[in-house]
Design a protein around this motif. Structure first.
Motif: not given
Length: 246
Positions: A11-12, A24, A28, A35
């Protein structure tokens, strides 16, 4: 491409590479500012497929080490499952993702990972432990091996067959030898003689239990678990700074 990522490290990495992440897990948490407005659809071990479907993703991104097989088997939309179990496999998977998303930043990270793999292995220095946070008890002698601890009750460590293990070996540490196939062995600390312990800040929050660890009378240190276990952009930046000094 609209992506639901069930892998915190990915995700990052995807967000920093400019990929559109629309869903997510609750784990995350990086990058914090990016986010915030991305909906949570579950955790790394469980997911609400109704929430996923509502987001109309083109792809769900999974990893074999992070997510259970059932998640892939039950996924109602197209998915891609990586398998990051070492620095070598990270380099391969970054190239694969870069090609899949046609993303030059992911391809560049794959090249950076290759540079790290080709870098000389330094001598491990117990006085300058990478990602050091706090001493449990500083080493009073020379140690030949380290045990990287990730859990308590039961005590759990990691073997060289894991991504964390490959990172430690690349940094010059000699890990305790465990039976083949035991990636996350349950151990008894009192039986591990001549071993220096690295206690990870995650998934078990050892940094919040420093008092209890000191009472054990063993020599060890708290280290930043994100540096050792988050693959992708975070892990590469950590290793690049440590090994390549840039």
């Amino acid at each position: 491409m609209r992506v639901v990522s069930m892998v915190p490290s990915w995700t990052e990495t995807l967000l920093k590479a400019g990929v559109q992440v629309v869903g997510r897990t609750r784990f995350c948490i990086h990058p914090p500012k990016m986010i915030t407005n991305i909906p949570i659809v579950g955790g790394t071990k469980e997911v609400s497929w109704d929430l996923v479907i509502d987001l109309k993703p083109d792809l769900v991104l999974l990893d074999q080490e992070e997510n259970p097989l059932e998640m892939a088997e039950e996924c109602p939309v197209p998915y891609l499952a990586t398998h990051v179990s070492s620095l070598q496999s990270l380099q391969t998977e970054l190239a694969r993702l870069g090609e899949h998303f046609k993303n030059p930043q992911l391809m560049e990270l794959s090249v950076d990972c290759l540079d790290i793999l080709e870098a000389p292995v330094p001598q491990w220095d117990f006085q300058k432990i990478p990602a050091f946070m706090e001493w449990v008890k500083a080493p009073s002698q020379g140690y030949k091996q380290v045990a990287y601890m990730i859990w308590k009750k039961p005590w759990m460590s990691v073997s060289r067959e894991t991504y964390i293990g490959s990172v430690l070996e690349k940094l010059g540490a000699k890990l305790v030898e465990y039976p083949e196939g035991e990636k996350y062995p349950v151990v008894e600390l009192e039986e591990m003689k001549d071993t220096f312990f690295l206690f990870s800040s995650e998934p078990f929050p050892f940094h919040k239990k420093i008092g209890e660890l000191k009472e054990l009378g063993i020599e060890g240190a708290i280290v930043n678990g994100e540096s050792y276990s988050w693959f992708g952009v975070r892990g590469i930046e950590f290793l690049r700074e440590t090994l390549l000094k840039k």
